[in-house]
Design a protein around this motif. Structure first.
Motif, PDB file in Angstrom:
ATOM      1  N   ARG A 264      12.462   3.813   2.782  1.00  0.00           N
ATOM      2  CA  ARG A 264      11.544   3.021   3.605  1.00  0.00           C
ATOM      3  C   ARG A 264      11.112   1.706   2.970  1.00  0.00           C
ATOM      4  NH1 ARG A 264       7.563   8.023   5.527  1.00  0.00           N
ATOM      5  NH2 ARG A 264       9.280   9.414   6.132  1.00  0.00           N
ATOM      6  N   TRP A 265      11.297   1.558   1.660  1.00  0.00           N
ATOM      7  CA  TRP A 265      10.842   0.333   1.007  1.00  0.00           C
ATOM      8  C   TRP A 265      11.773  -0.827   1.324  1.00  0.00           C
ATOM      9  CZ3 TRP A 265       6.125   1.019  -0.451  1.00  0.00           C
ATOM     10  CH2 TRP A 265       5.711   2.233  -1.005  1.00  0.00           C
ATOM     11  N   ALA A 266      11.187  -2.010   1.410  1.00  0.00           N
ATOM     12  CA  ALA A 266      11.991  -3.221   1.560  1.00  0.00           C
ATOM     13  C   ALA A 266      12.737  -3.487   0.257  1.00  0.00           C
ATOM     14  CB  ALA A 266      11.093  -4.407   1.898  1.00  0.00           C
ATOM     15  N   ASN A 267      13.837  -4.239   0.347  1.00  0.00           N
ATOM     16  CA  ASN A 267      14.561  -4.618  -0.857  1.00  0.00           C
ATOM     17  C   ASN A 267      13.657  -5.402  -1.799  1.00  0.00           C
ATOM     18  OD1 ASN A 267      16.843  -3.386   0.105  1.00  0.00           O
ATOM     19  ND2 ASN A 267      17.963  -5.275   0.535  1.00  0.00           N
ATOM     20  N   LEU A 268      13.974  -5.318  -3.084  1.00  0.00           N
ATOM     21  CA  LEU A 268      13.153  -5.935  -4.128  1.00  0.00           C
ATOM     22  C   LEU A 268      13.771  -7.273  -4.518  1.00  0.00           C
ATOM     23  CD1 LEU A 268      13.071  -2.603  -6.074  1.00  0.00           C
ATOM     24  CD2 LEU A 268      11.042  -3.601  -4.990  1.00  0.00           C
ATOM     25  N   ARG A 269      13.110  -8.350  -4.157  1.00  0.00           N
ATOM     26  CA  ARG A 269      13.604  -9.686  -4.470  1.00  0.00           C
ATOM     27  C   ARG A 269      13.487  -9.941  -5.968  1.00  0.00           C
ATOM     28  NH1 ARG A 269      16.760 -13.052  -1.370  1.00  0.00           N
ATOM     29  NH2 ARG A 269      16.635 -15.159  -2.200  1.00  0.00           N
TER      30      ARG A 269
ATOM     31  N   ILE B 195      11.541   7.932  16.570  1.00  0.00           N
ATOM     32  CA  ILE B 195      10.157   7.752  17.035  1.00  0.00           C
ATOM     33  C   ILE B 195       9.191   8.438  16.077  1.00  0.00           C
ATOM     34  CG2 ILE B 195       8.533   8.359  18.864  1.00  0.00           C
ATOM     35  CD1 ILE B 195      10.872   7.987  20.855  1.00  0.00           C
ATOM     36  N   GLU B 196       9.518   9.674  15.653  1.00  0.00           N
ATOM     37  CA  GLU B 196       8.659  10.391  14.705  1.00  0.00           C
ATOM     38  C   GLU B 196       8.521   9.620  13.397  1.00  0.00           C
ATOM     39  OE1 GLU B 196      10.504  14.174  14.235  1.00  0.00           O
ATOM     40  OE2 GLU B 196       9.669  15.016  16.089  1.00  0.00           O
ATOM     41  N   LEU B 197       9.657   9.114  12.907  1.00  0.00           N
ATOM     42  CA  LEU B 197       9.646   8.404  11.641  1.00  0.00           C
ATOM     43  C   LEU B 197       8.867   7.099  11.745  1.00  0.00           C
ATOM     44  CD1 LEU B 197      10.539   8.099   8.726  1.00  0.00           C
ATOM     45  CD2 LEU B 197      12.714   7.196   9.537  1.00  0.00           C
ATOM     46  N   LEU B 198       9.026   6.378  12.847  1.00  0.00           N
ATOM     47  CA  LEU B 198       8.280   5.132  13.031  1.00  0.00           C
ATOM     48  C   LEU B 198       6.777   5.403  13.076  1.00  0.00           C
ATOM     49  CD1 LEU B 198      10.551   3.273  15.600  1.00  0.00           C
ATOM     50  CD2 LEU B 198      10.044   2.571  13.250  1.00  0.00           C
ATOM     51  N   GLY B 199       6.385   6.504  13.718  1.00  0.00           N
ATOM     52  CA  GLY B 199       4.966   6.848  13.773  1.00  0.00           C
ATOM     53  C   GLY B 199       4.406   7.179  12.398  1.00  0.00           C
ATOM     54  N   LYS B 200       5.136   8.014  11.639  1.00  0.00           N
ATOM     55  CA  LYS B 200       4.670   8.387  10.306  1.00  0.00           C
ATOM     56  C   LYS B 200       4.641   7.180   9.370  1.00  0.00           C
ATOM     57  CE  LYS B 200       6.307  13.188  10.485  1.00  0.00           C
ATOM     58  NZ  LYS B 200       7.273  14.162   9.918  1.00  0.00           N
ATOM     59  N   SER B 201       5.680   6.340   9.467  1.00  0.00           N
ATOM     60  CA  SER B 201       5.727   5.187   8.568  1.00  0.00           C
ATOM     61  C   SER B 201       4.666   4.157   8.926  1.00  0.00           C
ATOM     62  CB  SER B 201       7.123   4.558   8.593  1.00  0.00           C
ATOM     63  OG  SER B 201       7.450   4.079   9.877  1.00  0.00           O
ATOM     64  N   LEU B 202       4.258   4.098  10.182  1.00  0.00           N
ATOM     65  CA  LEU B 202       3.171   3.189  10.567  1.00  0.00           C
ATOM     66  C   LEU B 202       1.869   3.618   9.895  1.00  0.00           C
ATOM     67  CD1 LEU B 202       2.003   0.864  12.191  1.00  0.00           C
ATOM     68  CD2 LEU B 202       1.752   2.445  14.143  1.00  0.00           C
ATOM     69  N   VAL B 203       1.613   4.917   9.893  1.00  0.00           N
ATOM     70  CA  VAL B 203       0.415   5.420   9.205  1.00  0.00           C
ATOM     71  C   VAL B 203       0.482   5.072   7.723  1.00  0.00           C
ATOM     72  CG1 VAL B 203      -0.865   7.498   8.547  1.00  0.00           C
ATOM     73  CG2 VAL B 203       0.061   7.288  10.872  1.00  0.00           C
ATOM     74  N   GLY B 204       1.648   5.304   7.108  1.00  0.00           N
ATOM     75  CA  GLY B 204       1.807   4.974   5.702  1.00  0.00           C
ATOM     76  C   GLY B 204       1.613   3.495   5.430  1.00  0.00           C
ATOM     77  N   TRP B 205       2.185   2.648   6.294  1.00  0.00           N
ATOM     78  CA  TRP B 205       2.046   1.199   6.122  1.00  0.00           C
ATOM     79  C   TRP B 205       0.585   0.773   6.163  1.00  0.00           C
ATOM     80  CZ3 TRP B 205       0.487  -2.571   9.822  1.00  0.00           C
ATOM     81  CH2 TRP B 205       0.682  -3.889   9.414  1.00  0.00           C
ATOM     82  N   LEU B 206      -0.166   1.355   7.103  1.00  0.00           N
ATOM     83  CA  LEU B 206      -1.587   1.018   7.207  1.00  0.00           C
ATOM     84  C   LEU B 206      -2.347   1.444   5.944  1.00  0.00           C
ATOM     85  CD1 LEU B 206      -2.225   2.014  10.933  1.00  0.00           C
ATOM     86  CD2 LEU B 206      -2.246  -0.302   9.967  1.00  0.00           C
ATOM     87  N   LEU B 207      -2.003   2.605   5.400  1.00  0.00           N
ATOM     88  CA  LEU B 207      -2.659   3.065   4.171  1.00  0.00           C
ATOM     89  C   LEU B 207      -2.326   2.130   3.004  1.00  0.00           C
ATOM     90  CD1 LEU B 207      -2.158   6.940   4.361  1.00  0.00           C
ATOM     91  CD2 LEU B 207      -4.225   5.633   4.864  1.00  0.00           C
ATOM     92  N   PHE B 208      -1.052   1.741   2.889  1.00  0.00           N
ATOM     93  CA  PHE B 208      -0.665   0.850   1.790  1.00  0.00           C
ATOM     94  C   PHE B 208      -1.300  -0.533   1.946  1.00  0.00           C
ATOM     95  CE2 PHE B 208       3.131   3.755   1.489  1.00  0.00           C
ATOM     96  CZ  PHE B 208       2.786   4.271   0.249  1.00  0.00           C
ATOM     97  N   LYS B 209      -1.445  -1.012   3.182  1.00  0.00           N
ATOM     98  CA  LYS B 209      -2.040  -2.335   3.412  1.00  0.00           C
ATOM     99  C   LYS B 209      -3.534  -2.341   3.124  1.00  0.00           C
ATOM    100  CE  LYS B 209      -0.434  -5.616   5.023  1.00  0.00           C
ATOM    101  NZ  LYS B 209       0.142  -6.815   4.376  1.00  0.00           N
ATOM    102  N   THR B 210      -4.211  -1.255   3.485  1.00  0.00           N
ATOM    103  CA  THR B 210      -5.672  -1.212   3.331  1.00  0.00           C
ATOM    104  C   THR B 210      -6.113  -0.597   2.009  1.00  0.00           C
ATOM    105  OG1 THR B 210      -5.813   0.965   4.412  1.00  0.00           O
ATOM    106  CG2 THR B 210      -5.941  -0.992   5.826  1.00  0.00           C
TER     107      THR B 210
END
Length: 384
Positions: free
Chosen positions: A183-188, A263-278
């Motif tokens: 799920r992580w973006a590539n590392l520049r 759809i399940e993965l997008l939902g779970k990863s959205l929750v994770g993204w919000l946690l990492f952002k906040t």
């Protein structure tokens, strides 16, 4: 030496430079087995832009085995376009089933032709090679196996020749790939470029000469910030939607519709993204601590019958390393491949985000280890 606790008794080393010395490695028991797998024509798949897919398939071998072993430690190594491991004779059935299932899954999920073999350590030694292993602790939560002796390389060569084959499982067989993600973006690259290195002893060469070269390369890399670690100390950046969600959905499909899994993965990863952002802590999960652990646990350097490193390098250091390797190759001490790219990629196996034992496999994002290894193969062909 065939007893169950062999690998558990090995003391993990914390200084990577120590692993240049052969006395860090212990002989794998003679009744153990080596599992090897890789993608056929991985270079061709990379040229199609499918290296993230190839990496996911290679990491799946380890994920399937780790799930099959149910938490019991065993030595394994990720190779970019494949993986290798060693297990006790008692676990031969688990290993064979896992390899067979991943072969079938790689074809059905990704259209990749995967080879796999299961080779006895006794066969390796009868052929005049050895299999030795050490443990390198990248953090308090994770250590990785390091291999020497030429045994893995011999097993891989026999696999490519069609020996010790593990056939694919029946159609529709699904390996247990729980915990596998990308799920992580590539590392520049932060310092200019990502350098993927594969440095091997020359066939029939002086191993002490190889060790001296490896030590020199490690010393140069150690002068870089954090030894050239391509993952920031605070961890990788989270993005939504995650770049590899379609690959992960295929990996975790398990008979369900692909759309449903996406759809399940997008939902779970959205929750994770919000946690990492906040940075919000929920149910014992600390996003900041987790991303720091991702960095600490990453396997950006290893010994796998040779030295393999994925380094975030400045131009001067990159050129210095290649100058050392070119001179050593000219003397016949080593063979090497060095491939440069702009980004690294990360593929993960996370049994639980609440524990420290999640593992993260690092490679170059444009071909990495596979491209470096193909340079060695090309040089051998020209020499022949």
């Amino acid at each position: 030496m065939g007893e169950n606790g062999f690998y558990d008794r090995l003391r993990p080393r914390t200084d990577f430079a120590e692993l240049v010395a052969e006395d860090c490695f212990a002989p794998v028991p003679a009744d153990w087995l080596v599992g090897v797998a890789d993608i056929v024509n991985s270079t061709g798949e990379i040229e199609k832009g499918r290296y993230k897919t190839v990496n996911m398939a290679g990491a799946a071998v380890i994920a399937a085995m780790m799930n099959a072993m149910q938490g019991r430690a065993f030595p394994f190594v990720f190779g970019g376009d494949g993986a290798s491991f060693a297990v006790r004779q008692q676990d031969a059935g688990l290993a064979r089933d896992a390899l067979a299932a991943v072969r079938r899954w790689a074809q059905e999920a990704y259209g990749l032709d995967m080879r796999a073999a299961l080779v006895g350590v006794s066969d390796i030694r009868a052929a005049g090679h050895d299999l030795r292993v050490a443990r390198y602790a990248t953090s308090q939560g994770v250590d990785y196996a390091m291999f020497s002796g030429g045994g893995l390389a011999w097993a891989e060569a026999r696999m490519k020749a069609g020996n010790f084959d593990v056939p694919p499982a029946p159609e529709g067989t699904q390996p247990d790939l729980s915990g596998l993600s990308c799920r992580w973006a590539n590392l520049r690259a932060q310092n200019g470029r990502i350098l993927s290195l594969v440095v091997l002893p020359a066939p029939g060469g002086d191993l002490s000469a190889f060790a001296a070269v490896a030590h020199q390369v490690v010393e140069i890399a150690d002068a870089l910030n954090r030894g050239g670690h391509p993952v920031p100390e605070t961890g990788p950046q989270a993005h939504w939607p995650p770049s590899g969600f379609a690959l992960e959905a295929q990996a975790r499909r398990a008979g369900a519709s692909l759309l449903r899994r996406e759809i399940e993965l997008l939902g779970k990863s959205l929750v994770g993204w919000l946690l990492f952002k906040t940075g919000l802590r929920v149910g014992g999960f600390d996003p900041g601590r987790y991303t720091a652990q991702v960095s600490a646990n990453a396997d950006f350097r290893k010994f796998d019958d040779g030295l393999k490193m994925t380094l975030d390098c400045d131009v001067a250091t990159c050129d210095r390393i290649k100058t050392v390797l070119k001179a050593a190759a000219a003397t016949g001490a080593i063979q090497y491949g060095a491939f440069e790219q702009d980004e690294a990629l990360i593929t993960c196996f996370v049994p639980s985000a609440l524990h420290q034992d999640h593992v993260h496999f690092i490679d170059g994002a444009a071909g990495g280890y596979a491209r470096a290894a193909s340079q060695i193969k090309s040089a051998r062909s020209k020499a022949a």
